[in-house]
Design a protein around this motif. Structure first.
Motif, PDB file in Angstrom:
ATOM      1  N   ARG A  48      -2.499 -10.909   1.227  1.00 14.74           N
ATOM      2  CA  ARG A  48      -1.778  -9.828   0.542  1.00 14.74           C
ATOM      3  C   ARG A  48      -1.429 -10.147  -0.907  1.00 14.74           C
ATOM      4  NH1 ARG A  48      -3.588  -6.372   3.576  1.00 14.74           N
ATOM      5  NH2 ARG A  48      -2.052  -4.799   3.014  1.00 14.74           N
ATOM      6  N   LEU A  51      -2.904  -7.571  -3.876  1.00 15.98           N
ATOM      7  CA  LEU A  51      -2.463  -6.175  -3.957  1.00 15.98           C
ATOM      8  C   LEU A  51      -2.449  -5.718  -5.410  1.00 15.98           C
ATOM      9  CD1 LEU A  51       0.514  -6.230  -1.457  1.00 15.98           C
ATOM     10  CD2 LEU A  51      -1.543  -4.864  -1.202  1.00 15.98           C
ATOM     11  N   LYS A  59       1.330   3.718  -2.481  1.00 16.13           N
ATOM     12  CA  LYS A  59       0.998   2.599  -1.612  1.00 16.13           C
ATOM     13  C   LYS A  59       0.163   1.568  -2.365  1.00 16.13           C
ATOM     14  CE  LYS A  59      -0.026   2.147   3.228  1.00 16.13           C
ATOM     15  NZ  LYS A  59      -0.676   2.641   4.413  1.00 16.13           N
ATOM     16  N   LEU A  60       0.513   0.305  -2.207  1.00 13.68           N
ATOM     17  CA  LEU A  60      -0.269  -0.753  -2.838  1.00 13.68           C
ATOM     18  C   LEU A  60      -1.541  -0.979  -2.015  1.00 13.68           C
ATOM     19  CD1 LEU A  60       2.686  -3.214  -3.448  1.00 13.68           C
ATOM     20  CD2 LEU A  60       1.717  -1.568  -5.056  1.00 13.68           C
ATOM     21  N   ARG A  80       6.383  -4.872 -10.267  1.00 12.70           N
ATOM     22  CA  ARG A  80       6.493  -4.703  -8.813  1.00 12.70           C
ATOM     23  C   ARG A  80       5.538  -5.667  -8.097  1.00 12.70           C
ATOM     24  NH1 ARG A  80       4.385   0.409  -5.533  1.00 12.70           N
ATOM     25  NH2 ARG A  80       5.325  -0.003  -3.511  1.00 12.70           N
ATOM     26  N   TYR A  84       6.452  -8.917  -5.588  1.00 15.48           N
ATOM     27  CA  TYR A  84       5.952  -9.084  -4.219  1.00 15.48           C
ATOM     28  C   TYR A  84       5.133 -10.364  -4.083  1.00 15.48           C
ATOM     29  CZ  TYR A  84       7.466  -4.303  -3.300  1.00 15.48           C
ATOM     30  OH  TYR A  84       8.212  -3.166  -3.137  1.00 15.48           O
TER      31      TYR A  84
END
Lengths: 315, 533
Positions: A48, A51, A59-60, A80, A84
């Motif tokens: 992940r 992304l 939505k990523l 962002r 994450y």
């Protein structure tokens, strides 16, 4: 083939349709972090980290699995995303032993690289950690589960050599997930052929080449790529030089049609290293020390040479 | 020609078979209590059923699920026969699209659109999958349909097969449902025998077969792509979605995967007409939904109501409110992926859009009622414990993140919460929701996020005051003997750790330092003098 035009971080480019955003970005010189993705392997989108944000979608999306489309506008390093990525790296570090000082992988570890890049550090906590289960049964591979990030690269590359290999697999579930050889055997008792494909693709220090350990670290080595002479495939191996001396051989990432094997690796060791370590053979699920002649199957050749050398034959 | 119970059923003789079977069914049901004739068919009677509208469960509890004739008697297979006779596949898809039947597995994706996508791809092999891997704790909607009316699912799947051009279907049913598996086996065998499955269904040119695949207890296999991996014989881990499964699904072929309840809706929609269906429920979510109402409620069980029915009507109107005269505090919808809805929002209509707006989901239809003795932090911990157990371990946020979240919740419910823990929970929740690979991970934090939102004071009480307002978290409560004590000594005699002292006919005292909080004293006290505080 049709081309599609997309924009990545404000730069517009055209790529053949069917290209992933990950690859498109790379062709622009934009590197998107990824731990599980490798060009030689099927896409799984497990880590992940890759992304990205696509304009018009809240939505990523993982860029490794996202196909570029016409007019697509992609951002790869927004606040962002960075937030994450840091959180995901922190989660990985929280389960990872803090021993980069002595880890053989230091300097070429992707987890280390991204932690540095995104400024994430180890931290103290009382929570669970992956149990330290180190498989030292093989003289060629060290498997250290406590360092495993479960990206599955090893499983996928092992799976690519059908029937002969397909040794590694996921076992367990959730936090207790592990990579196991066959039905949770040691590398010695499993049908592992020590080809080191998994080692060459492991992004962290969970699968290490045992014959290089303690000899040289990546930053102090000069690496020369050698083509294996053992068979027609011509796989590639890295020969590590330290202070001008060839000290270790390491399998390079597998390439299409180049499966890597133990014989080739040992052949390369014998050819290039100043003092190659003793080779080992697996016989009936046990590793035993062997002679180079046996390991490389040179007896017939030697017999022939001796025959040719026999004084009676000389004119 | 007079048909018998062994003859093949065909488009031509279906009506005759139905009429003959109906006479038999009428005869069997005559005088059976709890079942009454209604609108040309039958319904279950009694106060629990009065306020329901049973469309999916139309036959459950009425017909014999092991006798296809009884299904046929009440209109079964007539939709399939009608399509095979007069409709082309395109028309089936158009009608399904117009019906706006939304996937009942939880996400609410329009069934017609899904079918249209698979229809578009002109390839020789396509598949239909029925997702019967129902795994939410306390939910058994699908089980009831499979056990009570298996042919409705088979017929729905055959219709889907005809519509998209698939000749093979799989039902992935969990092995923990032995009766459902048994009933499905019987139904498939019977359908084969009567020409309702297999080659040339109902005497037409259409062939369609169905095989069972049994799940092995992994909750994540209810996720569509993990389920397909499992059918393919691989480890049940969700795939990354490069393509939709209706384009490349099972063995890379276009695959329609729908839930049991969705398939059970299909025949009746086509039989009674799309306009009839659109007349039920709301514009956003037409039709009915089956809920499994469980927990601290008077009438627990399966409830089928039109979409748009308020939570109030379901919990109080049908469920009869909290059990034991207590106060309902919240209802949790959608299983481990859903959120807790506080009583103040009980006038919310239950449909896909409305539930999403208040931070929960429809989910497959689980509805857990909680009363004032339930600690919301502990409820969140319970659901997360489930998710941590069931995470497949593939992606980092779900595998690692839910574990850390659970550790935080365990810490809080044990009274060891610290300043900053709630913020850490929120942040982890956001990361897990936004970055996880599949639906399981993306919704894993919902029980925590929703309780943090609606019941934040309970969390704060745990962290700051080290108190559990619901007196449910063991580590945060004390047993205390009030002045109502008559000194009967019963409590002291049952106490396993001998921590209660006091003289006969005098008020007793609990030594909290040695109390193991088993509650035996409270149960033994004849005057209700022992309280938790």
């Amino acid at each position: 083939m049709k081309n599609v035009t997309l924009t990545i971080n404000g730069k517009t480019l055209s790529v053949p349709s069917g290209t992933t955003v990950f690859d498109a970005a790379r062709s622009l010189g934009v590197e998107i972090p990824a731990l599980c993705h490798h060009e030689s392997l099927p896409v799984v989108s497990a880590c992940r980290l890759c992304l990205v944000e696509v304009e018009g979608s809240r939505k990523l999306q993982t860029s490794c699995s996202l196909l570029a489309t016409d007019g697509m506008k992609v951002q790869t390093e927004t606040p962002r995303l960075i937030k994450y990525r840091r959180a995901i790296l922190q989660l990985l570090l929280d389960s990872h032993p803090n021993d980069c000082l002595t880890c053989q992988k230091a300097g070429e570890c992707l987890l280390q690289k991204y932690a540095y890049q995104y400024g994430v550090t180890f931290r103290e906590h009382d929570g669970a950690r992956r149990p330290a289960q180190t498989d030292l049964s093989s003289p060629y591979i060290v498997k250290d589960d406590s360092k495993c990030i479960l990206c599955g690269r090893c499983v996928r590359t092992c799976d690519q050599v059908e029937k002969e290999r397909q040794v590694l697999a996921f076992a367990g579930r959730g936090y207790a997930t592990r990579i196991v050889a066959d039905d949770d055997k040691t590398l010695e008792t499993s049908k592992c052929v020590s080809c080191n494909r998994c080692v060459s693709l492991c992004p962290v220090g969970a699968l290490l080449d045992r014959r290089i350990m303690g000899k040289v670290r990546p930053w102090e080595a000069e690496v020369r790529v050698k083509e294996c002479r053992s068979c027609d495939y011509g796989c590639h191996f890295d020969v590590y030089y330290k202070d001008g001396k060839a000290v270790a051989v390491k399998a390079r990432a597998p390439e299409p049609g180049r499966p890597l094997c133990l014989r080739g690796r040992l052949m390369t060791e014998l050819l290039w290293l100043e003092r190659p370590d003793t080779p080992w053979r697996k016989i009936g699920g046990k590793f035993v020390k062997a002679s180079w002649v046996k390991v490389l199957g040179l007896q017939r050749l030697i017999d022939k040479m001796e025959l040719l050398d026999a004084p009676g034959d000389r004119q | 020609m007079i048909t018998t119970e062994r003859d093949l059923i065909t488009i031509e003789n279906l009506r005759e078979v139905r009429e003959r079977a109906r006479v038999k069914l009428d005869g069997r049901l005559k005088g059976v209590s709890g079942i009454a004739a209604w609108e040309g068919g039958y319904k279950l009677t009694g106060p629990f059923y009065e306020k329901q509208q049973r469309v999916v469960l139309r036959n459950c509890g009425i017909i014999d699920p092991e006798n296809v004739e009884e299904y046929v008697a009440l209109g079964g297979y007539s939709a399939l026969a009608m399509l095979l006779k007069d409709w082309d596949p395109k028309r089936v898809i158009d009608e399904m699209t117009r019906s706006n039947l939304r996937g009942r597995g939880g996400a609410g994706f329009p069934t017609g659109r899904k079918w249209a996508e698979a229809y578009r791809h002109d390839v020789p092999q396509k598949y239909i999958i029925c997702n019967a891997d129902e795994g939410d704790p306390g939910a058994f909607m699908d089980r009831s349909v499979l056990e009570g009316d298996p042919h409705s699912v088979l017929e729905g799947m055959a219709i889907a097969g005809y519509a998209v051009g698939a000749d093979m279907g799989f039902i992935y049913v969990r092995a923990e449902y032995p009766l459902a598996v048994e009933r499905l086996r019987t139904a498939i065998a019977e359908a084969h025998e009567r020409g309702l499955l297999g080659e040339r269904i109902l005497g037409s040119d259409f062939s369609f077969d169905i095989e069972l695949r049994l799940g092995s207890g992994a909750f994540v296999c209810g996720e569509g792509t993990a389920l397909m991996e499992s059918i393919e014989g691989k480890r049940g881990m969700p795939r990354t979605k490069v393509y939709r499964t209706s384009h490349r699904g099972l063995w890379d072929c276009p695959t329609i995967i729908n839930n049991v309840e969705t398939f059970a809706n299909v025949p009746v929609i086509l039989e009674k007409g799309v306009d009839w269906f659109l007349g039920i429920g709301t514009e956003d979510s037409p039709g009915t939904k089956v809920f499994c109402i469980v927990g601290k409620v008077n009438n627990a069980g399966l409830v089928e109501v039109p979409m748009g029915t308020t939570i109030n009507e379901i919990v109080y109107g049908i469920g009869g409110g909290a059990a034991d005269g207590r106060e309902v505090k919240a209802v949790q919808t959608g299983g481990p992926s859903g959120g807790c809805i506080p009583k103040s929002l009980f006038d919310t209509p239950v449909d896909f859009g409305s539930l999403a707006r208040i931070g929960s989901i429809m989910g497959s239809g689980g509805m857990v009622v909680m009363d004032d003795t339930d600690c919301m932090v502990d409820i969140a911990r319970f659901f997360l414990d489930f998710t941590v157990d069931e995470s497949c371990g593939k992606c980092v946020p779900c595998r690692e993140g839910t574990k850390r979240m659970l550790e935080l919740l365990e810490k809080i419910t044990k009274g060891k919460g610290e300043e900053g823990d709630l913020e850490a929970l929120s942040e982890l929740g956001e990361v897990i929701t936004s970055t996880s690979l599949c639906g399981l991970g993306q919704t894993a934090a919902t029980p925590v996020i929703s309780t943090l939102h609606y019941f934040r004071s309970e969390y704060e009480a745990h962290v700051r005051d080290k108190k559990c307002p619901a007196h449910s978290c063991k580590e945060l409560l004390e047993y205390f003997i009030t002045e109502k004590c008559i000194g009967c000594t019963k409590c002291a005699r049952v106490c396993p750790s001998a921590c209660i002292s006091g003289k006969v006919k005098e008020r007793h005292v609990i030594d909290a330092s040695r109390c193991v909080k088993c509650g035996a004293c409270q149960a033994a006290c004849p005057t209700g003098a022992i309280i938790k505080q």
